[in-house]
Design a protein around this motif. Structure first.
Motif, PDB file in Angstrom:
ATOM      1  N   GLN A  61       0.822  -1.208   0.000  1.00 19.77           N
ATOM      2  CA  GLN A  61       0.000   0.000   0.000  1.00 19.77           C
ATOM      3  C   GLN A  61       0.856   1.258   0.000  1.00 19.77           C
ATOM      4  O   GLN A  61       0.540   2.241  -0.668  1.00 19.77           O
ATOM      5  CB  GLN A  61      -0.942   0.023   1.197  1.00 19.77           C
ATOM      6  CG  GLN A  61      -1.937   1.189   1.105  1.00 19.77           C
ATOM      7  CD  GLN A  61      -3.005   1.163   2.177  1.00 19.77           C
ATOM      8  OE1 GLN A  61      -3.113   0.198   2.935  1.00 19.77           O
ATOM      9  NE2 GLN A  61      -3.797   2.210   2.233  1.00 19.77           N
ATOM     10  N   GLU A  65       0.431   3.987  -3.117  1.00 20.06           N
ATOM     11  CA  GLU A  65       0.047   5.375  -2.856  1.00 20.06           C
ATOM     12  C   GLU A  65       1.154   6.357  -3.261  1.00 20.06           C
ATOM     13  O   GLU A  65       0.880   7.446  -3.766  1.00 20.06           O
ATOM     14  CB  GLU A  65      -0.320   5.532  -1.381  1.00 20.06           C
ATOM     15  CG  GLU A  65      -1.604   4.796  -1.023  1.00 20.06           C
ATOM     16  CD  GLU A  65      -1.938   4.866   0.455  1.00 20.06           C
ATOM     17  OE1 GLU A  65      -1.149   5.446   1.217  1.00 20.06           O
ATOM     18  OE2 GLU A  65      -2.984   4.330   0.838  1.00 20.06           O
ATOM     19  N   ASP A 275       0.631   5.490   8.684  1.00 18.28           N
ATOM     20  CA  ASP A 275      -0.233   6.198   7.735  1.00 18.28           C
ATOM     21  C   ASP A 275      -0.583   5.352   6.512  1.00 18.28           C
ATOM     22  O   ASP A 275       0.097   5.393   5.485  1.00 18.28           O
ATOM     23  CB  ASP A 275       0.457   7.492   7.286  1.00 18.28           C
ATOM     24  CG  ASP A 275      -0.507   8.408   6.552  1.00 18.28           C
ATOM     25  OD1 ASP A 275      -1.700   8.070   6.440  1.00 18.28           O
ATOM     26  OD2 ASP A 275      -0.064   9.465   6.082  1.00 18.28           O
ATOM     27  N   ASP A 277      -4.354   3.492   4.607  1.00 18.42           N
ATOM     28  CA  ASP A 277      -5.789   3.234   4.691  1.00 18.42           C
ATOM     29  C   ASP A 277      -6.074   1.892   5.344  1.00 18.42           C
ATOM     30  O   ASP A 277      -7.105   1.716   6.003  1.00 18.42           O
ATOM     31  CB  ASP A 277      -6.404   3.279   3.296  1.00 18.42           C
ATOM     32  CG  ASP A 277      -6.467   4.687   2.740  1.00 18.42           C
ATOM     33  OD1 ASP A 277      -6.362   5.644   3.537  1.00 18.42           O
ATOM     34  OD2 ASP A 277      -6.616   4.838   1.517  1.00 18.42           O
ATOM     35  N   THR A 278      -5.183   0.941   5.156  1.00 18.94           N
ATOM     36  CA  THR A 278      -5.358  -0.382   5.751  1.00 18.94           C
ATOM     37  C   THR A 278      -5.466  -0.302   7.271  1.00 18.94           C
ATOM     38  O   THR A 278      -6.223  -1.053   7.889  1.00 18.94           O
ATOM     39  CB  THR A 278      -4.179  -1.300   5.354  1.00 18.94           C
ATOM     40  OG1 THR A 278      -4.143  -1.413   3.929  1.00 18.94           O
ATOM     41  CG2 THR A 278      -4.324  -2.681   5.969  1.00 18.94           C
ATOM     42  N   ALA A 281      -8.999   0.816   8.003  1.00 21.70           N
ATOM     43  CA  ALA A 281      -9.984  -0.203   7.631  1.00 21.70           C
ATOM     44  C   ALA A 281      -9.953  -1.396   8.577  1.00 21.70           C
ATOM     45  O   ALA A 281     -10.996  -1.957   8.928  1.00 21.70           O
ATOM     46  CB  ALA A 281      -9.720  -0.664   6.197  1.00 21.70           C
ATOM     47  N   HIS A 318     -10.287   8.599  -4.029  1.00 21.48           N
ATOM     48  CA  HIS A 318     -10.166   8.350  -2.596  1.00 21.48           C
ATOM     49  C   HIS A 318      -9.212   9.379  -2.013  1.00 21.48           C
ATOM     50  O   HIS A 318      -8.431  10.007  -2.750  1.00 21.48           O
ATOM     51  CB  HIS A 318      -9.668   6.925  -2.301  1.00 21.48           C
ATOM     52  CG  HIS A 318      -8.284   6.628  -2.800  1.00 21.48           C
ATOM     53  ND1 HIS A 318      -7.163   6.835  -2.046  1.00 21.48           N
ATOM     54  CD2 HIS A 318      -7.842   6.143  -3.999  1.00 21.48           C
ATOM     55  CE1 HIS A 318      -6.093   6.478  -2.723  1.00 21.48           C
ATOM     56  NE2 HIS A 318      -6.469   6.063  -3.930  1.00 21.48           N
ATOM     57  N   GLU A 319      -9.255   9.549  -0.695  1.00 13.10           N
ATOM     58  CA  GLU A 319      -8.389  10.536  -0.061  1.00 13.10           C
ATOM     59  C   GLU A 319      -6.944  10.037   0.003  1.00 13.10           C
ATOM     60  O   GLU A 319      -6.718   8.851   0.245  1.00 13.10           O
ATOM     61  CB  GLU A 319      -8.874  10.856   1.358  1.00 13.10           C
ATOM     62  CG  GLU A 319     -10.100  11.745   1.396  1.00 13.10           C
ATOM     63  CD  GLU A 319     -10.302  12.361   2.778  1.00 13.10           C
ATOM     64  OE1 GLU A 319      -9.641  11.903   3.721  1.00 13.10           O
ATOM     65  OE2 GLU A 319     -11.113  13.296   2.890  1.00 13.10           O
ATOM     66  N   THR A 321      -3.224   9.483   1.606  1.00  4.21           N
ATOM     67  CA  THR A 321      -2.479   9.495   2.854  1.00  4.21           C
ATOM     68  C   THR A 321      -1.207  10.317   2.611  1.00  4.21           C
ATOM     69  O   THR A 321      -0.994  10.861   1.519  1.00  4.21           O
ATOM     70  CB  THR A 321      -2.086   8.073   3.284  1.00  4.21           C
ATOM     71  OG1 THR A 321      -1.212   7.522   2.299  1.00  4.21           O
ATOM     72  CG2 THR A 321      -3.322   7.200   3.427  1.00  4.21           C
ATOM     73  N   LYS A 387     -11.036   8.030  10.938  1.00 10.19           N
ATOM     74  CA  LYS A 387     -10.419   8.928   9.970  1.00 10.19           C
ATOM     75  C   LYS A 387      -9.140   9.525  10.550  1.00 10.19           C
ATOM     76  O   LYS A 387      -9.019   9.695  11.765  1.00 10.19           O
ATOM     77  CB  LYS A 387     -11.368  10.070   9.593  1.00 10.19           C
ATOM     78  CG  LYS A 387     -12.552   9.641   8.745  1.00 10.19           C
ATOM     79  CD  LYS A 387     -13.345  10.877   8.312  1.00 10.19           C
ATOM     80  CE  LYS A 387     -14.487  10.479   7.383  1.00 10.19           C
ATOM     81  NZ  LYS A 387     -15.263  11.677   6.935  1.00 10.19           N
TER      82      LYS A 387
END
Length: 402
Positions: A61, A65, A275, A277-278, A281, A318-319, A321, A387
């Motif tokens: 990830q 990113e 930092d 998303d995983t 989640a 998507h936002e 990181t 978040k």
């Protein structure tokens, strides 16, 4: 550095017509290629830039990113005509989150593809390996997110756009001891990981210097997945807070097993390795209230970051990181230096990177210091409602500002 703020905003908005990098006359002579160095591009050829990233493996990830940030920056520059009238072509190589692959991929980019500069990696361990190769062949390299001091110490061709672990650890301790008022600190980290062990030591020293104490310290091998024993010992020692400078891949099971052991997420403070998303989640609920030092948060207030956020969300849905933001800043800072370089050679680009001051990126205002590190502020991020949210900024250098 002419018109830096206007230049950045034009790129970030992806639509302005003026761009400081473009339209410069190339009056320099191209360097002759040698057996151990890449050739400069011809007048009609694109610039070839190499990027080696963890596009598979344990830190996938992070790599994906970062690649998205590089792509966003590159497409924005190319849409405005490229650098000195030439388009930029980024050649991506997947090092599979593996040190041996890193060495091979960087050699391929330099010797086979003749790249003029390199971007990579996220992991400090792999960036150090890539940096040694880049420095040997005199190809400038910018790491987006590798924070170990050892990375840029390999030689004069290696730079970074992130802060270092000594700075991150020092300001993390400043935040814990001075801002939060916590004096009894627990510590858990991966002993065989350059990033984790280095940041743990920097933080520990800084806590003591500020009148606090690490009352319990637990270390584990990077491949560990069962943290129950470590967590129980940390809980029973009753620290006021637990510092966990680990990657998200380790923090997810730590958070889950900590909650099962009765340790709330708000007990944890970490570093920028969280930092992803995983993390949100898979352990956002377990880490409610936790904080970590970082380069960026989606709601940081400065204008450049908000322009980047809009462009990124429009493109990738998507936002971002901080990894995406750092990839974006690393690529833009490189292209800025290529535009300012007095010749189209790796050496001239290296010199231009070293001269960078006041570069206004998505992650703040960056100046390259004498050790080729970024002088910039540190952002504190809090996990709220699953978040990443901006909490505050810490800074100990008058020159550094958001």
């Amino acid at each position: 550095m002419l018109g830096r703020r206007r230049w950045w905003m034009a790129v970030a908005a992806l639509g302005a017509a003026t761009l400081g990098l473009c339209g410069c006359d190339n009056k320099s002579k191209e360097a002759a290629p040698g057996p151990d160095r890449p050739a400069a591009p011809g007048a009609s050829e694109p610039w070839k830039v190499g990027a080696y990233l963890s596009l598979s493996g344990a830190e996938t990830q992070f790599g994906i990113e970062t690649k998205e940030g590089i792509e966003l920056a590159t497409d924005a520059i190319n849409a405005k005509g490229g650098v000195k009238g030439r388009q930029i072509k980024v050649l991506y190589e997947d090092d599979k989150s593996n040190p041996q692959e890193t060495n091979n991929k960087v050699l391929q980019l330099i010797n086979r593809d003749k790249v003029v500069a390199l971007l990579g990696e996220v992991s400090s361990s792999r960036s150090k390996i890539g940096g040694i190769v880049a420095n040997k062949y005199k190809v400038p390299m910018i790491t987006p997110s590798s924070t170990s001091p050892e990375v840029t110490q390999v030689g004069p061709f290696v730079f970074r756009v992130c802060f270092t672990d000594d700075e991150q650890g020092k300001l993390g301790a400043e935040f814990v001891v001075k801002t939060l008022g916590k004096k009894k600190v627990g510590l858990i980290y991966a002993s065989d990981d350059l990033y984790s062990a280095g940041l743990a030591q920097q933080f520990k020293d800084a806590v003591v210097q500020r009148g606090g104490a690490v009352t319990i310290e637990k270390s584990f091998p990077k491949t560990e997945t069962n943290f129950t024993t470590y967590i129980n010992e940390l809980r029973d020692a009753k620290p006021e807070i637990i510092y966990a400078p680990v990657y998200y891949s380790s923090m997810v099971p730590i958070a889950r097993q900590a909650k099962a052991a009765g340790v709330p997420g708000s007990m944890f403070v970490g570093g920028d390795g969280w930092d992803a998303d995983t993390l949100l989640a898979d352990a956002g609920e377990e880490l409610e209230g936790a904080m970590f030092t970082n380069h960026y948060a989606p709601d940081v207030p400065w204008p450049n970051a908000q322009a980047f956020l809009k462009a990124y969300k429009d493109r990738f849905k998507h936002e971002p990181t901080s990894l995406g933001a750092m990839g974006y800043d690393a690529a833009l800072m490189l292209y800025d230096a290529m535009g300012r370089a007095k010749a189209d050679t790796p050496e001239a680009i290296r010199d231009a990177i070293a001269e960078t001051k006041g570069f206004e990126g998505a992650t703040g205002t960056i100046a390259i210091d004498a050790e080729r590190n970024a002088d910039k502020a540190v952002v504190i991020v809090q996990i709220k409602g699953k978040k990443f949210t901006y909490y505050t900024t810490v800074n100990d250098k008058p020159a550094a500002k958001p």
